[in-house]
Design a protein around this motif. Structure first.
Motif, PDB file in Angstrom:
ATOM      1  N   ALA A 160      45.013  35.075  43.120  1.00 20.89           N
ATOM      2  CA  ALA A 160      43.977  34.424  42.305  1.00 20.89           C
ATOM      3  C   ALA A 160      42.598  34.577  42.936  1.00 20.89           C
ATOM      4  O   ALA A 160      41.600  34.843  42.244  1.00 20.89           O
ATOM      5  CB  ALA A 160      44.326  32.948  42.127  1.00 20.89           C
ATOM      6  N   TYR A 161      42.536  34.427  44.257  1.00 19.42           N
ATOM      7  CA  TYR A 161      41.263  34.538  44.967  1.00 19.42           C
ATOM      8  C   TYR A 161      40.735  35.975  44.896  1.00 19.42           C
ATOM      9  O   TYR A 161      39.532  36.210  44.728  1.00 19.42           O
ATOM     10  CB  TYR A 161      41.478  34.105  46.414  1.00 19.42           C
ATOM     11  CG  TYR A 161      40.218  34.028  47.255  1.00 19.42           C
ATOM     12  CD1 TYR A 161      39.079  33.406  46.777  1.00 19.42           C
ATOM     13  CD2 TYR A 161      40.182  34.575  48.541  1.00 19.42           C
ATOM     14  CE1 TYR A 161      37.931  33.322  47.552  1.00 19.42           C
ATOM     15  CE2 TYR A 161      39.043  34.503  49.317  1.00 19.42           C
ATOM     16  CZ  TYR A 161      37.924  33.878  48.817  1.00 19.42           C
ATOM     17  OH  TYR A 161      36.789  33.799  49.579  1.00 19.42           O
ATOM     18  N   GLY A 162      41.657  36.931  44.998  1.00 19.47           N
ATOM     19  CA  GLY A 162      41.268  38.342  45.011  1.00 19.47           C
ATOM     20  C   GLY A 162      40.625  38.777  43.710  1.00 19.47           C
ATOM     21  O   GLY A 162      39.618  39.501  43.712  1.00 19.47           O
ATOM     22  N   ILE A 163      41.197  38.361  42.572  1.00 18.73           N
ATOM     23  CA  ILE A 163      40.635  38.809  41.289  1.00 18.73           C
ATOM     24  C   ILE A 163      39.349  38.073  40.949  1.00 18.73           C
ATOM     25  O   ILE A 163      38.657  38.450  39.998  1.00 18.73           O
ATOM     26  CB  ILE A 163      41.666  38.677  40.140  1.00 18.73           C
ATOM     27  CG1 ILE A 163      42.167  37.234  40.020  1.00 18.73           C
ATOM     28  CG2 ILE A 163      42.824  39.629  40.358  1.00 18.73           C
ATOM     29  CD1 ILE A 163      43.165  37.033  38.879  1.00 18.73           C
ATOM     30  N   LYS A 164      39.022  37.021  41.714  1.00 20.25           N
ATOM     31  CA  LYS A 164      37.703  36.383  41.558  1.00 20.25           C
ATOM     32  C   LYS A 164      36.627  37.166  42.295  1.00 20.25           C
ATOM     33  O   LYS A 164      35.479  37.231  41.851  1.00 20.25           O
ATOM     34  CB  LYS A 164      37.742  34.951  42.094  1.00 20.25           C
ATOM     35  CG  LYS A 164      38.500  33.973  41.221  1.00 20.25           C
ATOM     36  CD  LYS A 164      38.465  32.571  41.826  1.00 20.25           C
ATOM     37  CE  LYS A 164      39.265  31.581  40.977  1.00 20.25           C
ATOM     38  NZ  LYS A 164      39.273  30.228  41.593  1.00 20.25           N
ATOM     39  N   LEU A 165      37.005  37.756  43.428  1.00 19.62           N
ATOM     40  CA  LEU A 165      36.023  38.449  44.271  1.00 19.62           C
ATOM     41  C   LEU A 165      35.873  39.926  43.929  1.00 19.62           C
ATOM     42  O   LEU A 165      34.799  40.504  44.106  1.00 19.62           O
ATOM     43  CB  LEU A 165      36.415  38.327  45.747  1.00 19.62           C
ATOM     44  CG  LEU A 165      36.283  36.957  46.406  1.00 19.62           C
ATOM     45  CD1 LEU A 165      36.620  37.060  47.881  1.00 19.62           C
ATOM     46  CD2 LEU A 165      34.874  36.392  46.250  1.00 19.62           C
ATOM     47  N   GLU A 166      36.948  40.544  43.483  1.00 23.36           N
ATOM     48  CA  GLU A 166      36.944  41.991  43.266  1.00 23.36           C
ATOM     49  C   GLU A 166      37.225  42.307  41.793  1.00 23.36           C
ATOM     50  O   GLU A 166      37.882  41.535  41.107  1.00 23.36           O
ATOM     51  CB  GLU A 166      38.025  42.670  44.135  1.00 23.36           C
ATOM     52  CG  GLU A 166      37.858  42.459  45.629  1.00 23.36           C
ATOM     53  CD  GLU A 166      36.726  43.289  46.225  1.00 23.36           C
ATOM     54  OE1 GLU A 166      36.183  44.155  45.513  1.00 23.36           O
ATOM     55  OE2 GLU A 166      36.398  43.049  47.396  1.00 23.36           O
ATOM     56  N   PRO A 167      36.735  43.473  41.316  1.00 22.91           N
ATOM     57  CA  PRO A 167      37.108  43.895  39.964  1.00 22.91           C
ATOM     58  C   PRO A 167      38.626  44.003  39.859  1.00 22.91           C
ATOM     59  O   PRO A 167      39.269  44.573  40.749  1.00 22.91           O
ATOM     60  CB  PRO A 167      36.450  45.276  39.837  1.00 22.91           C
ATOM     61  CG  PRO A 167      35.343  45.275  40.845  1.00 22.91           C
ATOM     62  CD  PRO A 167      35.816  44.421  41.973  1.00 22.91           C
ATOM     63  N   PRO A 168      39.242  43.450  38.805  1.00 24.47           N
ATOM     64  CA  PRO A 168      40.710  43.421  38.698  1.00 24.47           C
ATOM     65  C   PRO A 168      41.373  44.783  38.876  1.00 24.47           C
ATOM     66  O   PRO A 168      42.404  44.891  39.541  1.00 24.47           O
ATOM     67  CB  PRO A 168      40.946  42.862  37.287  1.00 24.47           C
ATOM     68  CG  PRO A 168      39.742  42.018  37.020  1.00 24.47           C
ATOM     69  CD  PRO A 168      38.598  42.729  37.688  1.00 24.47           C
ATOM     70  N   PHE A 169      40.772  45.835  38.304  1.00 23.01           N
ATOM     71  CA  PHE A 169      41.402  47.153  38.408  1.00 23.01           C
ATOM     72  C   PHE A 169      41.436  47.618  39.862  1.00 23.01           C
ATOM     73  O   PHE A 169      42.466  48.090  40.361  1.00 23.01           O
ATOM     74  CB  PHE A 169      40.653  48.170  37.551  1.00 23.01           C
ATOM     75  CG  PHE A 169      41.249  49.553  37.600  1.00 23.01           C
ATOM     76  CD1 PHE A 169      42.367  49.868  36.838  1.00 23.01           C
ATOM     77  CD2 PHE A 169      40.715  50.536  38.420  1.00 23.01           C
ATOM     78  CE1 PHE A 169      42.934  51.133  36.888  1.00 23.01           C
ATOM     79  CE2 PHE A 169      41.268  51.806  38.476  1.00 23.01           C
ATOM     80  CZ  PHE A 169      42.382  52.094  37.695  1.00 23.01           C
ATOM     81  N   ALA A 170      40.291  47.479  40.554  1.00 25.35           N
ATOM     82  CA  ALA A 170      40.222  47.909  41.956  1.00 25.35           C
ATOM     83  C   ALA A 170      41.159  47.070  42.820  1.00 25.35           C
ATOM     84  O   ALA A 170      41.843  47.595  43.703  1.00 25.35           O
ATOM     85  CB  ALA A 170      38.789  47.800  42.469  1.00 25.35           C
ATOM     86  N   PHE A 171      41.194  45.758  42.563  1.00 24.35           N
ATOM     87  CA  PHE A 171      42.055  44.874  43.358  1.00 24.35           C
ATOM     88  C   PHE A 171      43.524  45.251  43.187  1.00 24.35           C
ATOM     89  O   PHE A 171      44.268  45.372  44.167  1.00 24.35           O
ATOM     90  CB  PHE A 171      41.842  43.419  42.944  1.00 24.35           C
ATOM     91  CG  PHE A 171      42.784  42.466  43.620  1.00 24.35           C
ATOM     92  CD1 PHE A 171      42.547  42.044  44.918  1.00 24.35           C
ATOM     93  CD2 PHE A 171      43.931  42.015  42.981  1.00 24.35           C
ATOM     94  CE1 PHE A 171      43.427  41.178  45.565  1.00 24.35           C
ATOM     95  CE2 PHE A 171      44.816  41.154  43.601  1.00 24.35           C
ATOM     96  CZ  PHE A 171      44.553  40.738  44.895  1.00 24.35           C
ATOM     97  N   HIS A 172      43.953  45.444  41.951  1.00 22.01           N
ATOM     98  CA  HIS A 172      45.367  45.741  41.712  1.00 22.01           C
ATOM     99  C   HIS A 172      45.732  47.150  42.151  1.00 22.01           C
ATOM    100  O   HIS A 172      46.890  47.419  42.498  1.00 22.01           O
ATOM    101  CB  HIS A 172      45.706  45.521  40.239  1.00 22.01           C
ATOM    102  CG  HIS A 172      45.746  44.075  39.856  1.00 22.01           C
ATOM    103  ND1 HIS A 172      44.719  43.443  39.184  1.00 22.01           N
ATOM    104  CD2 HIS A 172      46.679  43.114  40.096  1.00 22.01           C
ATOM    105  CE1 HIS A 172      45.029  42.182  39.003  1.00 22.01           C
ATOM    106  NE2 HIS A 172      46.208  41.945  39.541  1.00 22.01           N
ATOM    107  N   ARG A 173      44.775  48.054  42.134  1.00 23.70           N
ATOM    108  CA  ARG A 173      45.071  49.395  42.628  1.00 23.70           C
ATOM    109  C   ARG A 173      45.362  49.357  44.126  1.00 23.70           C
ATOM    110  O   ARG A 173      46.222  50.078  44.619  1.00 23.70           O
ATOM    111  CB  ARG A 173      43.892  50.329  42.357  1.00 23.70           C
ATOM    112  CG  ARG A 173      44.157  51.760  42.799  1.00 23.70           C
ATOM    113  CD  ARG A 173      43.133  52.717  42.280  1.00 23.70           C
ATOM    114  NE  ARG A 173      43.510  54.096  42.538  1.00 23.70           N
ATOM    115  CZ  ARG A 173      42.887  55.142  42.039  1.00 23.70           C
ATOM    116  NH1 ARG A 173      41.864  54.971  41.222  1.00 23.70           N
ATOM    117  NH2 ARG A 173      43.286  56.356  42.319  1.00 23.70           N
ATOM    118  N   SER A 174      44.651  48.488  44.853  1.00 24.02           N
ATOM    119  CA  SER A 174      44.825  48.394  46.303  1.00 24.02           C
ATOM    120  C   SER A 174      46.004  47.498  46.680  1.00 24.02           C
ATOM    121  O   SER A 174      46.851  47.875  47.486  1.00 24.02           O
ATOM    122  CB  SER A 174      43.533  47.866  46.937  1.00 24.02           C
ATOM    123  OG  SER A 174      43.705  47.605  48.301  1.00 24.02           O
TER     124      SER A 174
END
Length: 639
Positions: free
Chosen positions: A316-330
């Protein structure tokens, strides 16, 4: 505004006055273009130079070449460069710099060679550009030639050139020459030390990195955050994360790289609790924000320990800070695997939908998630869908899918692999085929794949030996163990587990005991629980219950429920009540909440004439509130 005023002024001047004005001021105009970083203004200045007949001025044309090259407009730069009557080192440097910056290896090296043929001497600016691209493409042999030129042209004492040489040699894996260049440097600055320490770390010479760090301090060069981060990385790779943490404390303002290095270090050694605690400390301090690498590292720890709660919070914290596509790709692969492992298949599918659907890693993670849950149909279905939409599969894909294939589909994959020479040297894929055939009952096919395998690794041998044991071919398994040793492949713990299991299923008691003693005394392997379990199973299957209990008494580890369960099953089958009582008593102690163990123990006490003990066990069951479930059966009607 300065450029526009200049153009207005020059346009209003008589032609006779323009030429002297240009002679004195054109360099200032070009400098203004350089400061503005505007390609349009560079083109306007170029037009003024053409209009006023200054195209033969080598100084102005060289400046234009530099400006166009810096703006990545290589066509304009190259056209001017070709028409330049006498090409100077600055014009050559501008073109080489463009090729180096844009990682055009052949163009960069060829231009460097043409420069030398043109009689222009490379200088301290040219050599680093060529060495940089040699490092990028790992072209050591070209880098060595450039190093020779550096010596020939007398630039070997240039600090920037030496830095580039250290970097090139380190990245190309020639750390000895990197060290030699560093040692011969007359003046070593902070960057010099950082480069050699980084070189040692990237080449896994971790103790040398730490040693050089100590030497650096002795020679009066103060480390910066780059130095400390690199040394932290060295300690983490050595598994000495507590030492890395001591270095971390020395950093006044830790960067996200500092935090991530520490988190990934603890994760690498399996101390996932510490990795999570450090991440929480970083969040609490609010000095830096986690980046994609940091999220990926901490979520890998969550995945490995199955910490679903923390993973969901970080997600939850990650998708607030980073674009969802980039976050989920990583971080998607770790999240997806964790959700699947925890049975949260809908969450896993949701993450998969947010990942790059053209990325084979995303598909592999989803397939692996289904495989972890034993969802055979979904595993194969996603694999088929992957092929249908044209995702290029890799060895991981096939290695995951093959163990779940039935014989028909497994043979189709085998045919696909055989038709593509791409898989000829991919041993894990052939190992998976051996396992598939063994599991499906086609041990002959498994042996055929194994015998035609050019590169047999330890997994290949273990898989075929395990397959032979699965089919009760103990003698063949023993034969392969001997052949394995003759081929120079050292058997490991899993090899002996497979061989002992094969002996157990084939009734080869003495051979199995001999293998166990060879493993301990000759090979020097410390037996694990699975080895003890195999030996006990070997003895109990043969009806040698006394030998089994004697063996258990000599074990260096506490026997588990599988060992006592094996003894109990054999004792019940052979009507050995005293041994059955011993096994049941231990099972009650190991699993005090399992009512079945109490019932079995009570029945055995009754058979042994120990009625009071049987009643005591029944009473203990009632006290604990344990009730054995009723057995039931059913018939399902259908076609």
């Amino acid at each position: 505004m300065k450029l526009w005023s200049f153009y207005k002024k020059i346009s209003s001047m008589p032609a006779t006055n323009v030429r002297p004005f240009l002679t004195f001021e054109i360099n200032n105009l070009l400098q203004l273009c350089n400061n503005s970083k505007s390609i349009d203004q560079t083109k306007q200045t170029h037009q003024q130079i053409i209009t006023h007949g200054q195209t033969h001025n080598p100084f102005f044309i060289t400046k234009l070449i530099q400006l166009y090259a810096e703006h990545d407009n290589i066509n304009y730069a190259h056209n001017l460069f070709v028409e330049l009557p006498q090409r100077n080192v600055f014009a050559w440097t501008a073109i080489i710099s463009y090729f180096s910056r844009n990682t055009l290896f052949k163009e960069c090296v060829n231009t460097y060679k043409e420069m030398k043929l043109d009689g222009i001497l490379p200088d301290g600016y040219v050599f680093p550009l060529v060495l940089k691209i040699c490092a990028k493409f790992l072209r050591l042999y070209i880098g060595v030639q450039v190093h020779r030129d550096i010596i020939v042209y007398g630039v070997e004492w240039n600090v920037q050139v030496n830095h580039s040489l250290i970097d090139m040699y380190s990245k190309c894996g020639d750390i000895q020459n990197a060290k030699r260049v560093f040692s011969l440097m007359q003046e070593k600055d902070l960057l010099s030390w950082n480069l050699i320490i980084s070189g040692y770390v990237s080449n896994e010479l971790l103790y040398l990195a730490v040693e050089t760090f100590g030497l650096m301090s002795k020679e009066g060069c103060e480390p910066d955050i780059v130095t400390l981060n690199t040394v932290m990385d060295a300690y983490c790779r050595m598994g000495r994360c507590d030492e890395a943490r001591k270095i971390f404390v020395l950093i006044k303002e830790p960067s996200i790289i500092s935090w991530t290095t520490l988190i990934s270090g603890y994760s690498r050694i399996g101390d996932h609790g510490s990795a999570l605690n450090i991440f929480r400390e970083m969040i609490d301090r609010r000095e830096v924000c986690p980046d994609l690498d940091c999220f990926s590292s901490v979520l890998a720890s969550c995945q490995l320990i199955g910490d679903l709660k923390s993973a969901k919070e970080i997600h939850a914290y990650g998708i607030k800070l980073e674009p969802p596509f980039a976050f989920h790709r990583s971080s998607g692969p770790a999240l997806l695997t964790l959700y699947a492992k925890c049975g949260r298949i809908q969450d896993a599918r949701h993450v998969f939908e947010l990942m790059d659907r053209t990325d084979v890693v995303a598909w592999n993670s989803m397939i692996h998630g289904f495989a972890e849950l034993g969802m055979k149909d979904s595993t194969v279905q996603y694999f088929k869908e992957m092929l249908t939409i044209g995702i290029k599969i890799n060895e991981t894909t096939l290695s995951i899918v093959l163990p779940f294939c039935d014989l028909k589909y497994g043979k189709q994959i085998h045919a696909y692999v055989s038709r593509n020479s791409l898989w000829d040297d991919v041993t894990p894929v052939w190992n998976a085929l051996i396992y598939m055939y063994s599991k499906c009952g086609c041990i002959g096919n498994a042996l055929s794949v194994f015998s035609h395998l050019d590169h047999k690794d330890i997994v290949s041998w273990n898989t075929i030996i395990g397959g032979l044991g699965m089919h009760g071919l103990g003698q063949d398994a023993l034969h392969l163990l001997e052949k394995m040793s003759h081929c120079g492949v050292q058997p490991n713990a899993l090899t002996f587990t497979s061989v002992l299991s094969a002996c157990s299923h084939s009734g080869l008691v003495d051979e199995g005991l001999d293998i166990f003693h060879r493993m301990v005394e000759e090979i020097g392997l410390k037996p694990r629980m699975e080895h003890f379990t195999c030996v006990v199973d070997l003895l109990t299957r043969a009806g040698r219950l006394e030998d089994a209990t004697d063996f258990i008494g000599k074990m260096c580890v506490q026997p588990n429920k599988h060992i006592w369960g094996s003894v109990l099953a054999a004792a019940l089958a052979l009507q050995k009540v005293s041994v059955g009582v011993l096994a049941s008593e231990n099972l009650v102690e190991l699993e005090p909440e399992n009512p079945g163990h109490y019932v079995t123990l009570s029945n055995l006490y009754t058979k042994a004439g120990r009625i009071s003990d049987a009643l005591a066990v029944r009473k203990l069951m009632e006290t604990k509130g344990l009730v054995k479930g009723f057995g039931c059966s059913w018939v399902v009607e259908g076609n």
